[in-house]
Design an enzyme around this catalytic site. Structure first.
Site, PDB file in Angstrom:
ATOM      1  N   LYS A  23       1.036  -1.300  -0.127  1.00 58.52           N
ATOM      2  CA  LYS A  23      -0.354  -0.405  -0.187  1.00 58.52           C
ATOM      3  C   LYS A  23       1.001   0.994   0.216  1.00 58.52           C
ATOM      4  O   LYS A  23       1.472   1.366   0.825  1.00 58.52           O
ATOM      5  CB  LYS A  23      -0.898  -0.152   1.327  1.00 58.52           C
ATOM      6  CG  LYS A  23      -2.093  -1.038   0.937  1.00 58.52           C
ATOM      7  CD  LYS A  23      -3.174  -1.268   2.599  1.00 58.52           C
ATOM      8  CE  LYS A  23      -2.045  -2.068   4.007  1.00 58.52           C
ATOM      9  NZ  LYS A  23      -2.716  -1.611   4.904  1.00 58.52           N
ATOM     10  N   THR A  62      -8.719   8.906   8.266  1.00 60.50           N
ATOM     11  CA  THR A  62      -8.330   7.970   7.421  1.00 60.50           C
ATOM     12  C   THR A  62      -7.890   6.782   8.760  1.00 60.50           C
ATOM     13  O   THR A  62      -7.535   5.732   8.584  1.00 60.50           O
ATOM     14  CB  THR A  62      -7.065   8.247   7.055  1.00 60.50           C
ATOM     15  OG1 THR A  62      -6.343   9.100   7.938  1.00 60.50           O
ATOM     16  CG2 THR A  62      -7.156   9.237   5.340  1.00 60.50           C
ATOM     17  N   GLY A  95      -8.376   3.261   9.999  1.00 63.31           N
ATOM     18  CA  GLY A  95      -8.529   2.029   9.817  1.00 63.31           C
ATOM     19  C   GLY A  95      -8.973   1.681   7.982  1.00 63.31           C
ATOM     20  O   GLY A  95      -9.461   1.330   8.139  1.00 63.31           O
ATOM     21  N   THR A  96      -8.040   2.781   7.399  1.00 63.97           N
ATOM     22  CA  THR A  96      -7.470   2.505   6.432  1.00 63.97           C
ATOM     23  C   THR A  96      -7.765   0.438   6.263  1.00 63.97           C
ATOM     24  O   THR A  96      -7.852   0.460   4.860  1.00 63.97           O
ATOM     25  CB  THR A  96      -7.355   3.431   5.589  1.00 63.97           C
ATOM     26  OG1 THR A  96      -6.257   3.447   5.900  1.00 63.97           O
ATOM     27  CG2 THR A  96      -7.814   4.894   5.442  1.00 63.97           C
ATOM     28  N   GLY A  97      -6.286   0.885   6.517  1.00 63.39           N
ATOM     29  CA  GLY A  97      -5.720  -0.669   5.711  1.00 63.39           C
ATOM     30  C   GLY A  97      -6.425  -2.047   6.601  1.00 63.39           C
ATOM     31  O   GLY A  97      -7.024  -2.946   5.762  1.00 63.39           O
ATOM     32  N   CYS A  98      -6.908  -2.008   7.980  1.00 63.35           N
ATOM     33  CA  CYS A  98      -8.178  -2.788   8.634  1.00 63.35           C
ATOM     34  C   CYS A  98      -9.277  -2.536   7.547  1.00 63.35           C
ATOM     35  O   CYS A  98      -9.153  -4.322   6.433  1.00 63.35           O
ATOM     36  CB  CYS A  98      -8.736  -2.028   9.680  1.00 63.35           C
ATOM     37  SG  CYS A  98      -7.428  -1.484  10.968  1.00 63.35           S
TER      38      CYS A  98
HETATM   39  N1  ATP Z   1      -6.133  10.510   2.094  1.00 57.68           N
HETATM   40  C1  ATP Z   1      -5.918   9.090   1.077  1.00 57.68           C
HETATM   41  N2  ATP Z   1      -6.944   9.068   0.220  1.00 57.68           N
HETATM   42  C2  ATP Z   1      -7.447   7.784  -0.633  1.00 57.68           C
HETATM   43  N3  ATP Z   1      -7.087   6.995  -0.108  1.00 57.68           N
HETATM   44  C3  ATP Z   1      -5.990   6.412   0.337  1.00 57.68           C
HETATM   45  C4  ATP Z   1      -5.574   7.715   1.377  1.00 57.68           C
HETATM   46  N4  ATP Z   1      -5.156   7.004   2.739  1.00 57.68           N
HETATM   47  C5  ATP Z   1      -4.761   5.956   1.995  1.00 57.68           C
HETATM   48  N5  ATP Z   1      -5.338   5.603   1.574  1.00 57.68           N
HETATM   49  C6  ATP Z   1      -6.141   4.351   0.628  1.00 57.68           C
HETATM   50  O1  ATP Z   1      -6.109   3.382   2.241  1.00 57.68           O
HETATM   51  C7  ATP Z   1      -5.145   1.936   1.492  1.00 57.68           C
HETATM   52  C8  ATP Z   1      -5.008   1.786   2.885  1.00 57.68           C
HETATM   53  O2  ATP Z   1      -3.843   2.539   2.671  1.00 57.68           O
HETATM   54  P1  ATP Z   1      -2.937   3.207   4.174  1.00 57.68           P
HETATM   55  O3  ATP Z   1      -1.368   3.228   3.508  1.00 57.68           O
HETATM   56  O4  ATP Z   1      -2.816   4.231   4.600  1.00 57.68           O
HETATM   57  O5  ATP Z   1      -2.647   1.489   5.508  1.00 57.68           O
HETATM   58  P2  ATP Z   1      -1.982   1.947   6.717  1.00 57.68           P
HETATM   59  O6  ATP Z   1      -1.153   2.992   6.382  1.00 57.68           O
HETATM   60  O7  ATP Z   1      -2.199   0.238   7.031  1.00 57.68           O
HETATM   61  O8  ATP Z   1      -4.011   2.234   7.381  1.00 57.68           O
HETATM   62  P3  ATP Z   1      -4.094   1.460   9.046  1.00 57.68           P
HETATM   63  O9  ATP Z   1      -3.422   3.483   9.332  1.00 57.68           O
HETATM   64  O10 ATP Z   1      -5.095   1.923   9.258  1.00 57.68           O
HETATM   65  O11 ATP Z   1      -3.066   0.903   9.478  1.00 57.68           O
HETATM   66  C9  ATP Z   1      -4.712   2.324   0.399  1.00 57.68           C
HETATM   67  O12 ATP Z   1      -5.273   2.025  -0.317  1.00 57.68           O
HETATM   68  C10 ATP Z   1      -4.566   3.745   0.383  1.00 57.68           C
HETATM   69  O13 ATP Z   1      -3.936   3.677  -0.655  1.00 57.68           O
HETATM   70  C1  HMH Z   2      -7.620  -2.556  17.701  1.00 54.73           C
HETATM   71  C2  HMH Z   2      -6.775  -2.549  15.987  1.00 54.73           C
HETATM   72  N1  HMH Z   2      -6.059  -2.512  15.213  1.00 54.73           N
HETATM   73  C3  HMH Z   2      -5.407  -1.980  14.049  1.00 54.73           C
HETATM   74  C4  HMH Z   2      -4.958  -0.790  13.835  1.00 54.73           C
HETATM   75  C5  HMH Z   2      -4.614  -0.238  12.992  1.00 54.73           C
HETATM   76  O1  HMH Z   2      -5.195   0.390  12.460  1.00 54.73           O
HETATM   77  C6  HMH Z   2      -5.930  -0.177  15.637  1.00 54.73           C
HETATM   78  N2  HMH Z   2      -5.732   1.088  15.059  1.00 54.73           N
HETATM   79  N3  HMH Z   2      -6.054  -0.903  15.979  1.00 54.73           N
END
Ligand code: ATP
Ligand code: HMH
Length: 266
Positions: free
Chosen positions: A176, A208, A210-213
């Protein structure tokens, strides 16, 4: 009468409701997939940060996975926060005992607030024991740097990190790009043979959390419904993009949650 596809999330609870188990179940619901959970840790968390964490015992985590697999069945599964090596190993044991398929691993290490969600140093257990059991891993840039052991500054670095993770046993990799600079945001999917790039405009938003979750849960939901990997990633990214755009403005003072009640169009 209705037949529902079924997905399991193995992850931590976020009391703030924007990430972890709560985000995953809301996402499964949006995809019309029956959601189940194996809780690995309870976090006292809001949009600003994490105050405290209690890990669930490895046996209780194993039992949750086995109980739902044996009775209800799991079409696809997503794994999030795992806290430490003992929990990682209990999940590995459960995956083997239940022969779970279509497992999506989001190798959660650090929350957006900067709080650690996996004990420092224990990522080596995640890489050695869990990564080879999974169908797809979805690291963000800092996670990929730690797993692959290289610094990622450029597009070429992203490809090199992907090759290194493949050599460690990862079958399919979605790296990502959310943490790379610039207004254009690119995630790279490697399906064992080919690279696929997914690009979108970065939405200027602090909501943003929880975007990854949410992305890994959305991909797991689509896989549960029988979508292929490419289409599952495409649907997952579209879902996250809409969920960021529609994020409510009145929830918390930090990184607020997204809006999960998005209509999914296939
Ligand atoms: N500001 C944004 N606008 C559009 N898409 C985004 C944005 N931020 C993240 N994404 C998308 O969201 C998804 C998760 O990306 P990100 O790299 O932020 O994950 P993450 O760091 O694992 O998230 P988390 O903080 O929840 O663990 C990816 O598909 C990314 O392209
Ligand atoms: C419980 C939990 N899982 C994953 C993340 C990562 O976004 C978070 N902030 N909290």
């Amino acid at each position: 009468m209705k037949n529902l596809c079924k997905a399991l999330t193995i992850a931590g609870s976020d009391s703030g409701g924007g990430a972890g188990i709560q985000a995953d179940l809301k996402t499964f619901q949006a995809f019309d997939v029956y959601g189940m959970s194996a809780i690995t840790a309870v976090t006292a968390q809001n949009t600003v940060g994490v105050r405290s964490v209690m890990d669930i015992s490895p046996k209780l985590i194993y039992d949750q996975i086995e109980m739902v697999s044996k009775d209800i069945g799991v079409d696809a599964c997503k794994i999030g926060m795992l806290s430490n090596a003992e929990i990682i190993n209990a999940v590995c044991k459960a995956l083997k005992a239940t022969s779970l398929k279509r497992v999506v691993l989001d190798p959660v290490m650090v929350a957006k607030s900067g709080d650690f969600l996996l004990k420092k140093g224990d990522e080596k257990h995640l890489v050695k024991n869990l990564l080879p059991l999974c169908y797809l891993i979805t690291p963000n840039i800092p996670e990929a740097e730690l797993i692959a052991g290289i610094s990622i500054q450029t597009n070429e670095d992203m490809m090199q990190a992907i090759f290194k993770m493949r050599d460690m046993g990862a079958k399919n990799i979605l790296l990502k790009g959310g943490h790379m600079p610039g207004n254009n945001l690119t995630d790279i999917l490697f399906d064992g043979e080919n690279f696929h790039r997914f690009s979108s405009q970065r939405v200027d938003s602090k909501n943003t959390h929880g975007t990854g979750c949410t992305l890994s849960a959305a991909i797991a939901a689509s896989l549960a419904k029988g979508e292929n990997l490419y289409h599952a990633v495409k649907l997952g990214r579209n879902f996250v993009l809409s969920a960021i755009k529609e994020a409510p403005v009145n929830i918390g003072k930090g990184h607020g949650p997204m809006y999960h009640n998005i209509k999914v169009s296939y």
